[in-house]
Design an enzyme around this catalytic site. Structure first.
Site, PDB file in Angstrom:
ATOM      1  N   LYS A 160     -12.086  28.232  33.070  1.00  7.83           N
ATOM      2  CA  LYS A 160     -12.066  29.023  31.824  1.00  7.83           C
ATOM      3  C   LYS A 160     -13.211  28.605  30.889  1.00  7.83           C
ATOM      4  O   LYS A 160     -13.654  29.402  30.058  1.00  7.83           O
ATOM      5  CB  LYS A 160     -10.704  28.941  31.131  1.00  7.83           C
ATOM      6  CG  LYS A 160     -10.244  27.556  30.689  1.00  7.83           C
ATOM      7  CD  LYS A 160     -10.701  27.170  29.309  1.00  7.83           C
ATOM      8  CE  LYS A 160     -10.501  25.682  29.100  1.00  7.83           C
ATOM      9  NZ  LYS A 160     -11.091  25.177  27.863  1.00  7.83           N
ATOM     10  N   ARG A 188     -16.145  23.929  22.144  1.00  8.97           N
ATOM     11  CA  ARG A 188     -17.531  23.481  22.390  1.00  8.97           C
ATOM     12  C   ARG A 188     -18.263  24.487  23.279  1.00  8.97           C
ATOM     13  O   ARG A 188     -19.436  24.769  23.077  1.00  8.97           O
ATOM     14  CB  ARG A 188     -17.519  22.134  23.113  1.00  8.97           C
ATOM     15  CG  ARG A 188     -16.804  21.059  22.367  1.00  8.97           C
ATOM     16  CD  ARG A 188     -16.635  19.867  23.295  1.00  8.97           C
ATOM     17  NE  ARG A 188     -15.628  18.959  22.781  1.00  8.97           N
ATOM     18  CZ  ARG A 188     -15.236  17.862  23.411  1.00  8.97           C
ATOM     19  NH1 ARG A 188     -15.764  17.546  24.565  1.00  8.97           N
ATOM     20  NH2 ARG A 188     -14.326  17.086  22.876  1.00  8.97           N
ATOM     21  N   VAL A 199     -19.692  16.667  25.116  1.00  8.94           N
ATOM     22  CA  VAL A 199     -19.856  17.329  26.414  1.00  8.94           C
ATOM     23  C   VAL A 199     -19.216  18.718  26.368  1.00  8.94           C
ATOM     24  O   VAL A 199     -18.085  18.870  25.932  1.00  8.94           O
ATOM     25  CB  VAL A 199     -19.186  16.485  27.517  1.00  8.94           C
ATOM     26  CG1 VAL A 199     -19.253  17.213  28.855  1.00  8.94           C
ATOM     27  CG2 VAL A 199     -19.842  15.124  27.616  1.00  8.94           C
ATOM     28  N   GLU A 209     -17.984  21.044  28.987  1.00  6.16           N
ATOM     29  CA  GLU A 209     -17.750  20.975  30.437  1.00  6.16           C
ATOM     30  C   GLU A 209     -18.213  22.240  31.165  1.00  6.16           C
ATOM     31  O   GLU A 209     -18.592  22.201  32.322  1.00  6.16           O
ATOM     32  CB  GLU A 209     -16.264  20.739  30.723  1.00  6.16           C
ATOM     33  CG  GLU A 209     -15.740  19.372  30.304  1.00  6.16           C
ATOM     34  CD  GLU A 209     -16.117  18.255  31.273  1.00  6.16           C
ATOM     35  OE1 GLU A 209     -16.904  18.505  32.201  1.00  6.16           O
ATOM     36  OE2 GLU A 209     -15.633  17.125  31.071  1.00  6.16           O
TER      37      GLU A 209
END
Lengths: 338, 529
Positions: A194, A258, A282, A284
């Site tokens: 996702k 993010r 981060v 991902e």
């Protein structure tokens, strides 16, 4: 100690989600050790009850103790919760293997896949440690909202029912609901894939192409990750649950996400390097997009949305060109089972 | 050596203790048992001992309600335990093993020993044809440190013979195993089976009580240090594909025995599970298995051919003779020993994590400092053990030239027929179909290159014949295919390969299914994979 476990809980990784999970476990009455390899960070936690680098707004429960020695953090813990970025996960898991005991339950709350090997994080744990009682915690969980005490829910999944029960006991609170599941593959793939769709949503948002187009992109993305995850052994129903559609909704809409922020920055013309650097954490989805593309090819699943994200992130294609190409594609069936 | 009677008694005692513990469940269990047994007897009215079984079941049914169900439950459970019980007699074992391989061969296949004895010289040389490899070195020591459970792949009725012969040749102690009731049918054979440690398994019985007694019998055997042999696939692989799903009930007895040993404080509590692969270039009963598989998988879509009789077990002698004449090898490969949680075990019986660090597996069963029984937890552990055994099966599946040629030939036929399911493919592949030899050879060579890479990734192993010259391996497969089955599976005529029996071509290629060779799609129907 008033929690369901007499022994402490160890949380590995003092990023914002690790810190919030440690705080939640402490609030349910457990002694918690929050491990970070950065001694300055653990010192700050222990002396000021703050973790300014990860989540400055949260006053951390006094039952959380920062710990920079991995062995000391894990020793005697009833449950070890690993919240380490996917690409650093194996390195920490290997060290964890030196100190872990077969008695200990291990949960992880990392949403990503390992590059090249395409391993899920539970697979990495099983390859690097003696852990068998492994579970996954995943769901629509914006750490900052939970830190503020806003209501939320998550999923704990494991092939071991007692691991699910333990996860529920440790993390459930009046503001945090924990649902159980047994589809480990499905929950892990939802959490990882996702993020790639979230980047697509961020790009669409940054391009101001409208809510209809956003819905088009996100639901097509969901159909793609459902097909891909099912081909890899997930139960399709899992994708419709909290860890699938639920997480996708929040990550595609929230300014806290993010991955969404990286997408938006790209749409505004920033380079990937600059967008990631500005984030300071981060995202991902950036690396997962590589694994997702390789997996889609391996399993013979057509994934135009995931593929477009890959082309934008890693092949230098402009977001407008990628969007145009997407819109020109032949519209086939809506969902596979319709 | 513990007697079968004692083990049966203990197994029955445990099942009864558990059943009676559930308040008021006895009536329900007895009624359920009567239902399942009546169904079975209706399905198979003339089976072994069916008259006695019918009288017993009807007797129970008449008394149910009139007298307490607890007593009836006890009668049923004790009868099942008695039926299952095996005996082991070292003298009988000694006799049988002296005349190996023919002794056990004859016993296990119902052939009259006299027939076998006439062929002693040929069969002696069988020992040269069985190649034993893999992680064999630690087994003798592990057999002294704990209880071994061998879990081989299963494709043929010859497997138990082959395996019995293999452990005898390796000097390992005998094993107890559950053998199908048919092997007990003849008086002589039944006598030997019982005295060689076999206990009987009636696969037609669906009564959960019977299954519970059987499982408990296997558990008690292991607890008492009797080494065991299970075919965890449950039955011969009809499709010839390597097993990917195993029977967890039987596998779970390894964990149950280990746990019970820990609780009882036994001196040698450990149970070591040893995956084994048996790889044959040709399978004795290949034709009937292939036909049975296609019928079951395809239902009305598959139209069978006449049986050519090659499934008859009496042909085993001539089968071996032909293999011997061909200089073909049968491979038995042992995988690394595992604990009941799927961790590798070293030569000292110590469990090791994936990085080789020693671990104490008892910890997996501890809760708050005590060893506990938790069926759902233990089932999840057994699923992990299953996964590790299946991995070992694939890693140690020793690919044969025959399988590869069948794979290449069927792929040649399939190309140009994209989207056809296996039944349509086979309908269009009648006996006598000609396939051009050179394109098949090219596919054979290409797939062989892929196999070599896959062996490096530990997803398959190669027989020596596939390591040498490709053309020799191709010719070897052709020669082998001409050996056993009534029609050669494939034979060469001019520049063509002529198909003999299409179902066999399909059968042999299936052993290489799941590796993604030649980017070919799966040809195993999903519901029966």
């Amino acid at each position: 100690m008033s929690g369901p476990f007499d022994a402490p809980i160890a949380v590995l990784g003092a990023g914002n989600w690790g810190t919030v999970l440690a705080h939640l476990a402490a609030q349910s009455g457990h002694e918690v050790r929050l491990w970070s390899r950065d001694a300055a960070q653990t010192h700050e936690i222990n002396t000021t009850r703050r973790n300014s680098r990860a989540i400055a707004s949260l006053e951390i429960d006094p039952r959380v103790r920062g710990e920079s020695d991995l062995g000391a953090a894990v020793d005697g813990a009833a449950m070890v919760v690993v919240v380490i970025p996917a690409q650093a996960f194996r390195e920490v898991a290997r060290k964890l293997g030196d100190v872990l005991d077969p008695r200990q339950i291990v949960l992880h709350a990392t949403k990503g896949l390992e590059l090249r090997s395409h391993r899920r994080m539970s697979e990495v744990l099983e390859e690097e440690t003696c852990a068998r009682q492994v579970g996954v915690l995943s769901g629509p969980n914006i750490a900052a909202e939970i830190a503020e005490g806003l209501p939320a829910g998550t999923v704990v999944t494991s092939r071991f029912p007692h691991v699910v029960k333990a996860g529920k006991q440790v993390f459930t609170s009046g503001r945090f609901m924990v649902f159980g599941a047994s589809d480990v593959v499905g929950v892990e793939l939802c959490g990882a894939l996702k993020n790639v769709v979230a980047i697509a949503a961020g790009i669409a948002s940054g391009m101001h192409i409208g809510e209809n187009a956003m819905a088009l992109l996100v639901t097509r993305g969901l159909a793609e990750i459902t097909a891909l995850a099912s081909a890899m052994g997930a139960r399709p129903g899992t994708l419709a649950g909290l860890a699938g559609a639920g997480d996708l909704m929040v990550t595609c809409r929230s300014q806290h996400s993010r991955n969404h922020r990286v997408g938006e920055a790209l749409a505004k013309g920033e380079t990937l390097e600059r967008a990631v650097a500005r984030l300071g954490m981060v995202a991902e989805g950036v690396t997962t997009s590589i694994a997702a593309r390789e997996l889609a090819i391996e399993h013979g699943i057509e994934c135009p949305v995931l593929d477009s994200v890959h082309r934008i992130l890693h092949e230098g294609v402009a977001p407008t060109d990628a969007l145009e190409a997407l819109l020109r594609m032949r519209a086939g069936r809506d969902v596979a089972w319709a | 050596m513990i007697s079968g009677k004692e083990i049966a008694h203990e197994a029955a005692r445990r099942v009864l203790a558990r059943s009676k513990g559930a308040q008021g469940r006895s009536f329900e269990l007895v009624a359920e048992s009567v239902f399942h047994e009546r169904e079975r007897l209706m399905r198979n009215p003339h089976g072994r001992a069916s008259e006695a079984d019918r009288a017993f079941v009807e007797g129970i049914a008449r008394q149910l309600g009139a007298i307490g169900a607890d007593g009836l439950l006890e009668d049923i459970v004790r009868r099942y335990a008695h039926e299952i019980e095996g005996r082991f007699d070292p003298k009988v074992y000694g006799f049988a093993t002296r005349v190996l391989p023919l002794g056990l061969t004859a016993l296990l296949n119902g052939t009259r020993a006299r027939d076998a004895l006439f062929r002693v010289p040929e069969l002696r040389s069988l020992s040269d044809r069985v190649s034993i490899s893999g992680e064999t070195a630690p087994l003798a020591r592990l057999a002294r440190l704990g209880t071994l459970v061998f879990t081989p792949t299963h494709v043929s009725n010859l497997d138990s013979l082959l395996f019995g012969y293999t452990i005898f040749r390796m000097g390992l102690p005998p094993v107890a195993y559950g053998a199908g009731l048919n092997l007990f049918e003849s008086r002589t054979l039944g006598y030997f089976m019982h005295h060689l440690g076999a206990y009987s398994v009636d696969r037609s019985k669906t009564d959960p009580l019977y299954r519970a007694v059987l499982k408990e019998y296997a558990t008690v055997l292991l607890e008492r240090g009797e080494h065991g042999l299970f075919f965890p696939g449950g039955t011969r692989s009809r499709s010839f594909a390597v097993e990917s799903k195993l029977k967890k009930g039987l596998l779970g007895t390894t964990l149950a025995a280990y746990r019970n040993n820990l609780v009882a404080g036994r001196a040698k509590p450990k149970v070591f599970v040893v995956p084994v692969t048996c790889s044959y270039p040709l399978v004795l009963e290949g034709y009937s298995l292939a036909e049975e598989y296609l019928l079951r998988a395809g239902r009305e879509k598959y139209i069978p051919h006449d049986d050519d009789g090659s499934d008859n077990a009496r042909f085993w002698l001539s089968f071996f003779e032909k293999l011997l004449a061909l200089d073909a090898e049968v491979h038995v490969r042992f995988g690394a020993a595992l604990d009941p949680f799927g961790n590798r075990v070293d030569a000292d019986g110590t469990s090791r994590d994936p990085r080789g660090r020693p671990i104490d597996p008892a910890g997996y069963l501890e809760q708050r400092g005590r060893i506990t029984e938790d069926p759902t937890r233990d089932q999840a552990y057994t699923e992990i053990l299953e996964r590790e055994i299946v991995r070992a099966y694939h890693r140690d599946n020793i690919a044969m030239p025959t399988w590869l040629l069948a794979f290449a030939a069927l792929e040649q036929h399939r190309r140009g027929r994209e989207g056809h399911d296996v039944f349509r493919l086979l309908r269009e592949l009648v006996r006598g179909t000609r396939l051009p030899i050179e394109p098949v050879r090219a596919l054979f060579n290409e797939a062989l290159d892929e196999l070599k890479l896959l062996e490096g990734a530990e997803r398959v192993a190669l027989s020596d014949e596939l390591r040498g010259d490709k053309s020799a391996a191709f010719d070897r497969a052709i020669a082998c295919f001409a050996t056993w089955h009534k029609d050669p599976v494939l034979r060469v005529k001019d520049s063509w390969l002529i198909v003999g029996e299409p179902s066999l071509l399909y059968y042999y290629r299936n052993r290489l299914e799941g590796l993604g060779l030649l980017s070919a799609p799966s040809l195993l129907p999903a519901e029966v994979q």
